[in-house]
Design a protein around this motif. Structure first.
Motif, mmCIF file in Angstrom:
data_model
loop_
_atom_site.group_PDB
_atom_site.id
_atom_site.type_symbol
_atom_site.label_atom_id
_atom_site.label_comp_id
_atom_site.label_asym_id
_atom_site.label_seq_id
_atom_site.Cartn_x
_atom_site.Cartn_y
_atom_site.Cartn_z
ATOM 1 N N ILE A 69 -7.271 20.748 -2.289
ATOM 2 C CA ILE A 69 -6.789 20.489 -0.943
ATOM 3 C C ILE A 69 -5.516 21.294 -0.684
ATOM 4 C CG2 ILE A 69 -7.762 18.155 -0.921
ATOM 5 C CD1 ILE A 69 -4.858 17.099 -1.240
ATOM 6 N N CYS A 70 -5.190 21.458 0.590
ATOM 7 C CA CYS A 70 -3.933 22.063 1.010
ATOM 8 C C CYS A 70 -3.214 21.069 1.897
ATOM 9 C CB CYS A 70 -4.175 23.363 1.781
ATOM 10 S SG CYS A 70 -4.894 24.687 0.790
ATOM 11 N N VAL A 71 -1.925 20.827 1.614
ATOM 12 C CA VAL A 71 -1.126 19.903 2.412
ATOM 13 C C VAL A 71 0.036 20.667 3.018
ATOM 14 C CG1 VAL A 71 -1.813 17.878 1.072
ATOM 15 C CG2 VAL A 71 0.200 19.177 0.378
ATOM 16 N N THR A 72 0.373 20.317 4.247
ATOM 17 C CA THR A 72 1.434 21.024 4.967
ATOM 18 C C THR A 72 2.512 20.045 5.392
ATOM 19 O OG1 THR A 72 -0.164 22.644 5.789
ATOM 20 C CG2 THR A 72 1.954 22.520 6.937
ATOM 21 N N VAL A 114 -6.623 18.182 -6.941
ATOM 22 C CA VAL A 114 -6.120 16.813 -7.139
ATOM 23 C C VAL A 114 -6.693 16.309 -8.460
ATOM 24 C CG1 VAL A 114 -5.996 14.480 -6.214
ATOM 25 C CG2 VAL A 114 -6.012 16.443 -4.644
ATOM 26 N N ASN A 115 -5.837 16.295 -9.516
ATOM 27 C CA ASN A 115 -6.290 15.877 -10.840
ATOM 28 C C ASN A 115 -6.035 14.404 -11.122
ATOM 29 O OD1 ASN A 115 -7.370 18.352 -12.032
ATOM 30 N ND2 ASN A 115 -5.316 19.153 -11.804
ATOM 31 N N SER A 116 -5.207 13.756 -10.296
ATOM 32 C CA SER A 116 -5.035 12.304 -10.416
ATOM 33 C C SER A 116 -4.637 11.772 -9.044
ATOM 34 C CB SER A 116 -3.994 11.927 -11.472
ATOM 35 O OG SER A 116 -2.711 12.423 -11.113
ATOM 36 N N ASP A 143 -9.525 31.719 -0.202
ATOM 37 C CA ASP A 143 -9.909 30.624 0.703
ATOM 38 C C ASP A 143 -8.706 29.820 1.185
ATOM 39 O OD1 ASP A 143 -12.575 31.340 0.350
ATOM 40 O OD2 ASP A 143 -12.816 30.001 -1.365
ATOM 41 N N TRP A 144 -7.546 30.038 0.606
ATOM 42 C CA TRP A 144 -6.361 29.283 1.010
ATOM 43 C C TRP A 144 -5.776 29.844 2.298
ATOM 44 C CZ3 TRP A 144 -2.941 28.189 -3.917
ATOM 45 C CH2 TRP A 144 -3.696 27.469 -4.848
ATOM 46 N N ILE A 174 -3.855 17.568 6.023
ATOM 47 C CA ILE A 174 -4.577 17.790 4.774
ATOM 48 C C ILE A 174 -5.866 18.568 5.090
ATOM 49 C CG2 ILE A 174 -5.705 16.725 2.779
ATOM 50 C CD1 ILE A 174 -3.870 14.309 3.199
ATOM 51 N N GLN A 175 -6.074 19.632 4.356
ATOM 52 C CA GLN A 175 -7.282 20.451 4.519
ATOM 53 C C GLN A 175 -7.999 20.543 3.185
ATOM 54 O OE1 GLN A 175 -6.437 24.496 5.712
ATOM 55 N NE2 GLN A 175 -8.557 25.179 5.499
#
Length: 199
Positions: free
Chosen positions: A172-175, A118-120, A93-94, A195-196
């Motif tokens: 999430i995915c950040v670019t 995102v754990n924190s 899915d990435w 951010i996706q």
């Protein structure tokens, strides 16, 4: 009368001489076709090879078909080369080419995409620039990668959906540009378009 007796005597002498000669000569079966040979002591007789008869087919006869010998093919000495199966991507899915948080350190200086859970997350209003920190992978203070949204970009999120709330425990995915800071890597100056969320 005397002449007849002498003639008889002569005939008898001739016959007697013939018998004497016959006793000296051995009479036996002889062959005029096969001469006899004697071998030297220790010699081995040479075998007589009789040639195979040549069979000539009769005129008009059909020759028998010649069946060829079957050809035996040797088995291959090496196994055939087969292509290895194509491995499924670890995260289908990435986006293509996305890195995990632990891989970001090997791509510092690249503009790339980093994905993770995102754990924190926390918004530090008191700090200069009012940053929002999203830790992907292990949580703070053991995190490896941070996604940073500065106060100016944070205004794009609605009051009831700020990034430290809506992205917590989400993948999430950040670019952006991968940088190093202290002991971790980061991408900063993130906007909503950078951010996706991965469902």
């Amino acid at each position: 009368m005397r002449d007849v007796s002498s003639k008889r005597l002569s005939i008898a002498a001739v016959l007697g001489a013939m018998f004497i000669l016959a006793g000296c000569v051995s009479v036996g079966p002889t062959s005029t076709n096969a001469p006899s040979f004697s071998l030297a002591p220790g010699a081995t007789p040479t075998p007589v090879v009789t040639p195979a008869p040549v069979i000539t087919p009769e005129p008009g006869a059909t020759p028998a078909p010649i069946t060829p010998e079957p050809v035996v093919t040797a088995p291959p000495t090496t196994a055939p080369v087969t292509e290895p199966p194509t491995a499924e991507p670890a995260h289908p899915d990435w986006p293509p080419g996305a890195y995990e948080p632990r891989q970001a350190k090997d791509h510092v200086g690249e503009t790339a995409t980093v994905c993770g859970k995102v754990n924190s997350a926390n918004w530090v209003f008191a700090e200069k620039g009012h940053p929002t920190w999203l830790q992907l992978g292990p949580a703070y203070p053991n995190h490896r990668f941070s996604a940073i949204i500065w106060g100016e970009q944070r205004r794009a999120w609605p009051l009831n959906g700020k990034p430290d709330v809506v992205y917590l425990n989400r993948v999430i995915c950040v670019t952006g540009l991968i940088e190093t800071y202290n002991t971790w890597t980061q991408i900063q100056n993130l906007s909503k378009a950078d951010i996706q969320v991965i469902p």
